[in-house]
Scaffold this motif. Structure first.
Motif, short mmCIF file in Angstrom:
data_model
loop_
_atom_site.label_atom_id
_atom_site.label_comp_id
_atom_site.label_asym_id
_atom_site.label_seq_id
_atom_site.Cartn_x
_atom_site.Cartn_y
_atom_site.Cartn_z
N SER A 1 34.71 17.48 37.04
CA SER A 1 35.04 18.13 38.31
C SER A 1 36.07 17.32 39.08
CB SER A 1 33.77 18.31 39.14
OG SER A 1 32.85 19.17 38.51
N ASN B 1 38.39 15.55 37.80
CA ASN B 1 39.68 15.77 37.15
C ASN B 1 40.26 17.15 37.47
OD1 ASN B 1 39.57 13.24 35.93
ND2 ASN B 1 38.51 14.02 34.12
N LYS B 2 39.38 18.09 37.81
CA LYS B 2 39.83 19.46 38.06
C LYS B 2 40.31 19.67 39.48
CE LYS B 2 38.44 24.31 37.65
NZ LYS B 2 37.40 25.27 37.22
N THR B 3 39.68 19.02 40.44
CA THR B 3 40.02 19.26 41.84
C THR B 3 41.43 18.75 42.16
OG1 THR B 3 39.35 18.92 44.13
CG2 THR B 3 39.01 17.08 42.62
N THR B 4 42.09 19.45 43.08
CA THR B 4 43.43 19.04 43.51
C THR B 4 43.36 18.14 44.74
OG1 THR B 4 43.59 21.07 44.83
CG2 THR B 4 44.49 21.12 42.58
N ASP B 5 42.16 17.94 45.25
CA ASP B 5 41.95 17.07 46.41
C ASP B 5 41.82 15.63 45.91
OD1 ASP B 5 40.97 15.62 48.58
OD2 ASP B 5 39.86 17.33 49.38
N ALA B 6 42.85 14.82 46.13
CA ALA B 6 42.87 13.45 45.61
C ALA B 6 41.75 12.61 46.20
CB ALA B 6 44.23 12.81 45.88
N ALA C 1 38.50 13.65 44.58
CA ALA C 1 38.46 13.17 43.20
C ALA C 1 38.09 11.69 43.14
CB ALA C 1 39.81 13.40 42.52
N VAL D 1 33.86 22.53 43.73
CA VAL D 1 35.11 22.36 42.99
C VAL D 1 35.44 23.58 42.13
CG1 VAL D 1 36.28 20.98 41.22
CG2 VAL D 1 34.94 19.86 43.01
N HIS D 2 34.40 24.20 41.55
CA HIS D 2 34.63 25.31 40.63
C HIS D 2 34.62 26.67 41.34
CE1 HIS D 2 34.41 22.89 36.89
NE2 HIS D 2 33.75 22.08 37.69
N GLN E 1 36.68 26.91 49.33
CA GLN E 1 36.97 25.53 49.70
C GLN E 1 37.59 25.41 51.09
OE1 GLN E 1 38.74 23.05 46.74
NE2 GLN E 1 37.86 24.18 45.05
#
Length: 279
Positions: A165, A167-172, A175, A221-222, A227
């Motif tokens: 998850s 690795n998937k999220t665009t929120d640094a 992550a 995340v999914h 979000q």
């Protein structure tokens, strides 16, 4: 403390089951030729030989798997099954059968046996022999190795899910927090591995903590929650803050054998997860 098992084998030139799968390739041609010309006996010998080579490859794969598991887990001992020795024997038998029955009487019995011995020795040099199985009891604090293995596999699967998850999220920032949580979770597993009796005290914590963290992260995340929803985002941050704080507290309490406080903290976390409405 669990006594670490470390397999004492020198660096091997072949680590995977490559050789046993390469050896039968020429025999497959003989097998197909015999089948096409209704030559039953050569076909049978070829089929048996190919089967033995493939079985040898499977046994080498098992040997490699158990060796990696034993290196990874301090409480695991060498497997009882002689995987490598069996693989070498299968290869030697298959080679001897081919040399004796499928070479148009070129080689006699003793020559064929010699080829079999050479193949056996070659497998031993390539993959080594099985480590000696130890019958000495390992002190696991009343916990069986099966319990430990099952608990670790379940926990690591959930930690892997959290990392996936991340690795998937665009929120640094999210992550980074998730990876920190995953790292902390593995730290708890390290403590249990060093002192397996901690499993009984940490089992409930691992269940609530990892289940809660995995569910929260997966739903957010999914995309099971929007979000952009500020309330959900705030709830997520609050829960992650609690989880991040609690895991450090639990690490300390495990090291201090503080069972009562450990259970109290678990209940607090469980209540909060339900209250936030994310799980």
């Amino acid at each position: 403390m669990a006594t670490p098992y470390r397999e004492k084998i020198k660096k091997q030139p072949l680590q995977g089951p490559i050789l046993p799968y390469l050896l039968p390739l020429p025999i497959i041609i003989t097998l197909l030729f015999s089948l096409a010309h209704n030559q039953f006996f050569p076909f049978l010998i070829s089929l048996i030989s190919v089967g033995l080579y493939l079985l040898s490859g499977y046994f080498i794969s098992r040997a490699s798997f158990y060796a990696k598991q034993a290196q990874k887990r301090k409480w695991l001992r060498p497997n009882r099954t002689p995987w490598r020795l069996s693989a070498a024997l299968f290869t030697g038998i298959a080679t001897a059968l081919i040399a004796y029955f499928l070479t148009q009487d070129t080689y006699g019995l003793f020559s064929a046996l010699g080829f079999g011995v050479v193949a056996f020795v070659g497998m031993v040099f390539s993959y080594g022999l099985d480590p000696k199985y130890s019958t000495d009891d390992i002190n696991l604090g009343g916990v069986s190795s099966e319990e430990l293995t099952d608990a670790f596999e379940e926990a690591e699967a959930k930690i892997d899910s959290i990392e996936a998850s991340a690795n998937k999220t665009t929120d640094a920032a999210l992550a980074a927090r998730l990876r920190h949580i995953a790292q902390g979770s593995r730290g708890i597993l390290d403590i249990i591995e060093d002192d397996p009796k901690d499993l009984r005290r940490a089992r409930k914590f691992l269940k609530v903590y990892l289940d809660g963290a995995q569910q929260v992260v997966h739903k957010y995340v999914h995309g099971e929650h929007v979000q952009s929803d500020e309330k959900i985002s705030a709830n997520l941050n609050e829960v992650l803050n609690t989880i991040d704080t609690v895991i450090e507290e639990q690490r300390i309490k495990l090291l201090e054998n503080d069972i009562l406080s450990l259970d109290v903290q678990i209940e607090v976390l469980q209540t909060q997860l339900k209250h936030e409405g994310i799980t």
